[in-house]
Design a protein around this motif. Structure first.
Motif, PDB file in Angstrom:
ATOM      1  N   ALA A  18       0.819  -1.214   0.000  1.00 50.68           N
ATOM      2  CA  ALA A  18       0.000   0.000   0.000  1.00 50.68           C
ATOM      3  C   ALA A  18       0.850   1.262   0.000  1.00 50.68           C
ATOM      4  N   TYR A  19       2.094   1.142   0.453  1.00 52.14           N
ATOM      5  CA  TYR A  19       2.989   2.299   0.527  1.00 52.14           C
ATOM      6  C   TYR A  19       3.898   2.435  -0.689  1.00 52.14           C
ATOM      7  N   THR A  20       3.904   1.443  -1.569  1.00 51.80           N
ATOM      8  CA  THR A  20       4.834   1.429  -2.700  1.00 51.80           C
ATOM      9  C   THR A  20       4.083   1.233  -4.012  1.00 51.80           C
ATOM     10  N   ASP A  21       4.727   1.638  -5.111  1.00 49.17           N
ATOM     11  CA  ASP A  21       4.177   1.358  -6.436  1.00 49.17           C
ATOM     12  C   ASP A  21       4.565  -0.043  -6.890  1.00 49.17           C
ATOM     13  N   ARG A  22       5.786  -0.455  -6.542  1.00 48.11           N
ATOM     14  CA  ARG A  22       6.271  -1.802  -6.889  1.00 48.11           C
ATOM     15  C   ARG A  22       6.925  -2.406  -5.651  1.00 48.11           C
ATOM     16  N   LEU A  23       6.626  -3.680  -5.409  1.00 51.73           N
ATOM     17  CA  LEU A  23       7.142  -4.361  -4.228  1.00 51.73           C
ATOM     18  C   LEU A  23       7.682  -5.728  -4.638  1.00 51.73           C
ATOM     19  N   ASP A  24       8.884  -6.040  -4.155  1.00 51.59           N
ATOM     20  CA  ASP A  24       9.477  -7.355  -4.376  1.00 51.59           C
ATOM     21  C   ASP A  24       9.623  -8.077  -3.049  1.00 51.59           C
ATOM     22  N   LEU A  25       9.265  -9.347  -3.021  1.00 53.65           N
ATOM     23  CA  LEU A  25       9.640 -10.220  -1.913  1.00 53.65           C
ATOM     24  C   LEU A  25      10.849 -11.017  -2.351  1.00 53.65           C
ATOM     25  N   TRP A  26      12.004 -10.674  -1.776  1.00 50.19           N
ATOM     26  CA  TRP A  26      13.183 -11.517  -1.945  1.00 50.19           C
ATOM     27  C   TRP A  26      13.126 -12.565  -0.837  1.00 50.19           C
ATOM     28  N   CYS A  27      13.337 -13.804  -1.171  1.00 50.78           N
ATOM     29  CA  CYS A  27      13.239 -14.836  -0.154  1.00 50.78           C
ATOM     30  C   CYS A  27      14.282 -15.921  -0.389  1.00 50.78           C
ATOM     31  N   ALA A  28      14.685 -16.550   0.725  1.00 47.64           N
ATOM     32  CA  ALA A  28      15.694 -17.605   0.689  1.00 47.64           C
ATOM     33  C   ALA A  28      15.490 -18.481   1.921  1.00 47.64           C
ATOM     34  N   ILE A  29      16.255 -19.588   1.974  1.00 48.52           N
ATOM     35  CA  ILE A  29      16.045 -20.529   3.082  1.00 48.52           C
ATOM     36  C   ILE A  29      16.872 -20.192   4.308  1.00 48.52           C
ATOM     37  N   GLY A  30      17.907 -19.349   4.179  1.00 52.48           N
ATOM     38  CA  GLY A  30      18.735 -18.982   5.326  1.00 52.48           C
ATOM     39  C   GLY A  30      19.774 -20.041   5.639  1.00 52.48           C
ATOM     40  N   GLY A  31      20.744 -19.650   6.473  1.00 51.35           N
ATOM     41  CA  GLY A  31      21.813 -20.590   6.787  1.00 51.35           C
ATOM     42  C   GLY A  31      22.545 -20.297   8.086  1.00 51.35           C
ATOM     43  N   ASN A  32      22.032 -19.368   8.887  1.00 48.64           N
ATOM     44  CA  ASN A  32      22.684 -19.001  10.146  1.00 48.64           C
ATOM     45  C   ASN A  32      22.108 -19.852  11.279  1.00 48.64           C
ATOM     46  N   GLN A  33      22.917 -20.768  11.805  1.00 43.90           N
ATOM     47  CA  GLN A  33      22.436 -21.684  12.827  1.00 43.90           C
ATOM     48  C   GLN A  33      21.890 -20.951  14.040  1.00 43.90           C
ATOM     49  N   ASP A  34      22.536 -19.868  14.459  1.00 41.68           N
ATOM     50  CA  ASP A  34      22.072 -19.121  15.634  1.00 41.68           C
ATOM     51  C   ASP A  34      20.650 -18.607  15.439  1.00 41.68           C
ATOM     52  N   SER A  35      20.332 -18.157  14.237  1.00 44.16           N
ATOM     53  CA  SER A  35      18.987 -17.644  13.972  1.00 44.16           C
ATOM     54  C   SER A  35      17.952 -18.747  14.101  1.00 44.16           C
ATOM     55  N   PHE A  36      18.251 -19.906  13.554  1.00 44.61           N
ATOM     56  CA  PHE A  36      17.307 -21.021  13.625  1.00 44.61           C
ATOM     57  C   PHE A  36      17.136 -21.494  15.066  1.00 44.61           C
ATOM     58  N   ASP A  37      18.240 -21.550  15.795  1.00 42.65           N
ATOM     59  CA  ASP A  37      18.152 -21.967  17.201  1.00 42.65           C
ATOM     60  C   ASP A  37      17.304 -20.985  18.009  1.00 42.65           C
ATOM     61  N   ALA A  38      17.454 -19.699  17.725  1.00 46.54           N
ATOM     62  CA  ALA A  38      16.761 -18.678  18.507  1.00 46.54           C
ATOM     63  C   ALA A  38      15.246 -18.762  18.362  1.00 46.54           C
ATOM     64  N   VAL A  39      14.779 -19.192  17.181  1.00 40.66           N
ATOM     65  CA  VAL A  39      13.326 -19.278  16.971  1.00 40.66           C
ATOM     66  C   VAL A  39      12.819 -20.712  17.062  1.00 40.66           C
ATOM     67  N   GLY A  40      13.715 -21.645  17.385  1.00 41.98           N
ATOM     68  CA  GLY A  40      13.305 -23.023  17.596  1.00 41.98           C
ATOM     69  C   GLY A  40      12.910 -23.769  16.339  1.00 41.98           C
ATOM     70  N   VAL A  41      13.545 -23.421  15.219  1.00 41.78           N
ATOM     71  CA  VAL A  41      13.251 -24.089  13.949  1.00 41.78           C
ATOM     72  C   VAL A  41      14.453 -24.950  13.553  1.00 41.78           C
ATOM     73  N   PRO A  42      14.272 -26.258  13.345  1.00 41.90           N
ATOM     74  CA  PRO A  42      15.390 -27.106  12.922  1.00 41.90           C
ATOM     75  C   PRO A  42      15.880 -26.712  11.525  1.00 41.90           C
ATOM     76  N   MET A  43      17.184 -26.590  11.366  1.00 41.34           N
ATOM     77  CA  MET A  43      17.713 -26.202  10.060  1.00 41.34           C
ATOM     78  C   MET A  43      17.428 -27.240   8.989  1.00 41.34           C
ATOM     79  N   ASP A  44      17.289 -28.511   9.395  1.00 41.59           N
ATOM     80  CA  ASP A  44      17.050 -29.536   8.378  1.00 41.59           C
ATOM     81  C   ASP A  44      15.633 -29.494   7.820  1.00 41.59           C
ATOM     82  N   SER A  45      14.800 -28.591   8.360  1.00 42.32           N
ATOM     83  CA  SER A  45      13.446 -28.419   7.809  1.00 42.32           C
ATOM     84  C   SER A  45      13.355 -27.207   6.897  1.00 42.32           C
TER      85      SER A  45
END
Length: 292
Positions: free
Chosen positions: A92-119
């Motif tokens: 609503a605030y932009t004329d054009r919007l992109d969602l860049w997305c990826a699976i990630g790879g920082n183990q600390d980030s996955f541990d912090a939110v309780g998501v197994p990296m193998d998923s």
């Protein structure tokens, strides 16, 4: 070829957060004035030894500077409902919007939110499906391995371009299957890009976006000397003789962009290697782009 800017949201701790935030906005304004087509905002969590300005509020702030904003989200770390709602509001605030997305790879980030990296891969696929449905359907019911929704609606909705990053063959092919664009890592050299663009196109892909770190000054030799210092000191863990950063002056930029365009790259998103020379890098890079 379109030109995007990555105004790094990571800053050292020496300055107050408000000063660093203003610096980020000022760089975005400089890029807009220099003719960049859009700005991209990164995603990182569990920051140590510095300040990282998070993706959603930063994208919202920069929507006042650029009318085309790209926001990276490491989808396995998020509830897809929230991402869809963020996108609906940003749209609503932009004329054009992109969602860049990826699976990630920082183990600390996955541990912090309780998501197994193998998923990661399966969560990414499910999350993207849920996001796309929430943004296009009046009400969504979904029962998957990771996410469940029962007659869920969101408003406002948006229609972002889906840009998927990754360098391994399954990730590149995923971008071809599921995305509107593939985002190549800044360490992809010419030979690697050539091969991976083939994977992407074979999987049905369209737009190719190449990320590039750069150090570009009016004095090309000074730029090369400073880039060498950074690489020798361990910049991003890259080898000292790394050839993938774009280093030199505007003529070097124009020559490299010609090479990338010949390989099939449609857009280049540039980030500055050095905070100290960020403004000059963005300005000189734009001058090189104008010579195409």
């Amino acid at each position: 070829m379109e030109l995007g800017s990555f105004v790094t949201p990571y800053y050292p701790d020496e300055n107050a957060p408000s000063e660093n935030a203003q610096s980020l906005v000022d760089r975005a304004r400089l890029c807009a004035d220099a003719g960049y087509d859009y700005v991209e905002v990164g995603d990182h969590h569990v920051t140590r030894g510095g300040q990282f300005f998070q993706n959603v509020p930063t994208a919202g702030r920069l929507a006042s500077v650029f009318d085309h904003v790209a926001m990276l989200a490491l989808l396995p770390l998020y509830e897809p409902l929230f991402v869809a709602e963020y996108l609906g509001t940003l749209g609503a605030y932009t004329d054009r919007l992109d969602l860049w997305c990826a699976i990630g790879g920082n183990q600390d980030s996955f541990d912090a939110v309780g998501v197994p990296m193998d998923s990661r891969a399966s969560r990414f696929e499910e999350s993207l499906t849920v996001i796309e449905r929430l943004l296009t359907e009046e009400a969504v019911t979904y029962d998957g391995e990771h996410f469940t929704l029962d007659d869920v609606s969101i408003s406002p909705r948006a229609d972002p371009r889906i840009c998927i990053g990754g360098g391994a063959k399954p990730a590149v092919e995923r971008a071809g299957r599921r995305g509107d664009a593939w985002v190549a890592h800044p360490t992809e050299g010419h030979d690697a890009l050539n091969g991976k663009i083939g994977w992407f196109e074979d999987a049905g892909g369209g737009t190719v976006i190449a990320r590039r770190d750069a150090l570009v000054l009016e004095d090309a030799e000074a730029a090369r000397a400073r880039a060498s210092e950074l690489l020798e000191s361990g910049y991003r863990g890259w080898p000292e003789d790394a050839e993938f950063p774009i280093v030199g002056d505007a003529e070097d930029v124009a020559a490299e962009l010609d090479r990338l365009e010949a390989l099939g790259v449609d857009e280049v998103v540039v980030g500055a290697m050095d905070h100290q020379h960020a403004s000059e890098t963005f300005e000189e890079f734009a001058r090189g782009y104008d010579r195409l």
